[in-house]
Design an enzyme around this catalytic site. Sequence first.
Site, PDB file in Angstrom:
ATOM      1  N   THR A   6       9.639  51.518  89.219  1.00 54.03           N
ATOM      2  CA  THR A   6       9.997  51.071  87.882  1.00 54.03           C
ATOM      3  C   THR A   6      10.645  52.232  87.145  1.00 54.03           C
ATOM      4  O   THR A   6      10.372  53.394  87.442  1.00 54.03           O
ATOM      5  CB  THR A   6       8.730  50.568  87.153  1.00 54.03           C
ATOM      6  OG1 THR A   6       8.142  49.566  87.972  1.00 54.03           O
ATOM      7  CG2 THR A   6       9.029  49.987  85.809  1.00 54.03           C
TER       8      THR A   6
ATOM      9  N   ASN B 122       8.972  46.213  91.057  1.00 55.87           N
ATOM     10  CA  ASN B 122       7.541  46.299  91.332  1.00 55.87           C
ATOM     11  C   ASN B 122       7.237  47.491  92.239  1.00 55.87           C
ATOM     12  O   ASN B 122       7.493  48.595  91.849  1.00 55.87           O
ATOM     13  CB  ASN B 122       6.981  44.980  91.878  1.00 55.87           C
ATOM     14  CG  ASN B 122       5.480  44.881  91.668  1.00 55.87           C
ATOM     15  OD1 ASN B 122       4.954  45.548  90.789  1.00 55.87           O
ATOM     16  ND2 ASN B 122       4.785  44.113  92.448  1.00 55.87           N
TER      17      ASN B 122
ATOM     18  N   GLY C  10       4.686  52.534  85.690  1.00 56.48           N
ATOM     19  CA  GLY C  10       3.322  52.879  86.097  1.00 56.48           C
ATOM     20  C   GLY C  10       2.379  51.710  86.214  1.00 56.48           C
ATOM     21  O   GLY C  10       1.159  51.886  86.107  1.00 56.48           O
TER      22      GLY C  10
HETATM   23  O1  DON Z   1       5.951  44.335  85.599  1.00 56.41           O
HETATM   24  C1  DON Z   1       4.993  45.009  85.946  1.00 56.41           C
HETATM   25  O2  DON Z   1       3.995  45.143  85.275  1.00 56.41           O
HETATM   26  C2  DON Z   1       5.035  45.749  87.282  1.00 56.41           C
HETATM   27  N1  DON Z   1       5.935  45.068  88.175  1.00 56.41           N
HETATM   28  C3  DON Z   1       5.443  47.192  87.020  1.00 56.41           C
HETATM   29  C4  DON Z   1       5.422  48.004  88.293  1.00 56.41           C
HETATM   30  C5  DON Z   1       5.540  49.461  88.066  1.00 56.41           C
HETATM   31  O3  DON Z   1       5.526  49.938  86.946  1.00 56.41           O
HETATM   32  C6  DON Z   1       5.626  50.269  89.324  1.00 56.41           C
HETATM   33  N2  DON Z   1       6.152  51.591  89.087  1.00 56.41           N
HETATM   34  N3  DON Z   1       5.816  52.552  88.600  1.00 56.41           N
END
Ligand code: DON
Length: 527
Positions: free
Chosen positions: A335, A355, A426
């Site tokens: 992300t 994700n 995160g």
């Molecule tokens: O939308 C969400 O909450 C998750 N898909 C976020 C994933 C994420 O932050 C992974 N990386 N750091």
Amino acid sequence: METSSCRLERSGFSSPTFRPWRSTTARSAICIMCFMLREITITLTPCSVASQISRNTFIDSREMAPAAVKSADYLNADGTPNRDTSLNGPLAAGIPGSPAGLAYIAQHFGKLPLKKSVQPAIDLAEKGVHPTTSLMHSIEQRADVLRRYAASTAKFFPNGKAPTTNDIFRDEAQARTLKTFAEKGADGFYKGEVAEEMVAAVKAAGGTWTTADLASYQTRERTPIELTYNGYKIITAPPVSSGGVVVGEVLNILAGIDLKSLDQAHRIHYEVEAMRRAFRDHNEYLGDPDFVKMPMDMLLSPYYADGLRQSILPEQATKSAWLPAVHAKEPGMHTTHFSIIDADGNMVSMTCTVNTTLGSAFVAGKSGVLLNNEMDDFALVAGQPNAFGLIGGDANAPVAGKRMLSSMTPSFVIGKDRLAVIGTPGGSTIMTQVLEGMLAFMDGKSAPEITAQKRFHHQYLPDTVEIEPGSLPADVIAKLKAMGHDVREREPWGNMNVVVWDKTTNTKTAASDPRSKAGLGKVQVIR
Ligand code: DON
């Protein structure tokens, strides 16, 4: 931000550096290659020239479940969650939202046409870039799954091996798809050749997407959550992001406590207890507003927060199990967050995600598009944790056309003299990182101090207070443990980007998270 195309003159922006396989924006030169795979959530306020179009808005281009979604696809024969289908391959992928969102932003808020904003991405895809160590690490981490699929193998193992920093990483398939998108806008992605190629590839590999799923995708413009805390106005993400509700509920609880008067252990104690209560409500109530009726008035009511505050014991941790039950991590990280203020005072806080690392690791055939694995953000199996340990029930159950709940919390904090644009990746920690960042800003901290400060996290279940190594003195940890908190060290997390604008001196300061070498926090002139 390239899509809203503000002229970034003497602007402040803070973003990760260019990571073609995962990042989306910050300036036109770096909007690129995989942007079609991730949803974006953007809070955007066009212009501080109040008499014109000063308003805050939230662009929701979160992925949607395909019409043929069924829970059985995410269960093993013995009824346990199938982590493979929810995280790897085409069943893991929601119908993408980013292209629709970018086209929408260009059309409604942009100064540049989409065609111009996308061109640098096309150039980069065609000419290629030297892979960073971070990309090489991601490919290594996901190699087994990438090698399951021919198009993923061709993209990430050109000439049969993973690229090194000396190689040029090009992607002609993606360049072609980007050109069609640049020419035709959202229709170039959601209809016609690109859509048909993606659907054929998804189906051939066992997925359920149809051309109708793609053709019916819609970006939604939503009203952001606004609240005040200690004289500051907070503007943050509404559902289908859960971040604004959680941050709002925590701040409303904390509003009745004089945090400055507390020692460090007690300050953390109260913040953790507020997080615990807000995450419990997250698990119970939150989901896609187009499908789920949520008690927003209650969740964001100061009176509701008063009640929750009263239930906090000053010297003892509340066990999560004592709260009314709802129903515990190994997240990968893919992300990205951009915080931007331009010369005209326009502000954008934008979080994008596929994700976990390299999303589903599935490239949809000749389209060159690497698909997300956002389906895992649904409560695919009620009461069972997702990749980030988050648990949910009906409100976030997978249903055809529904958007999966997100933790992404792009936000603004607006004070009398200073304001901040803030956000981070995160997973479930996004909400607590943003909250702690907001509190630090309101305590007068600078952008570099906000991004560097040590973090802690509690999300109701698992019932643990996670802390970064070395972040707390031994006596503070001992006090928290004595209150009954289960304190555990975990590797540092987050990649926050913050811009602070001090209106008294008209100074903008930008900072990127020191935990990541790739950060690009700066104030500069871009024409
Ligand atoms: O939308 C969400 O909450 C998750 N898909 C976020 C994933 C994420 O932050 C992974 N990386 N750091």
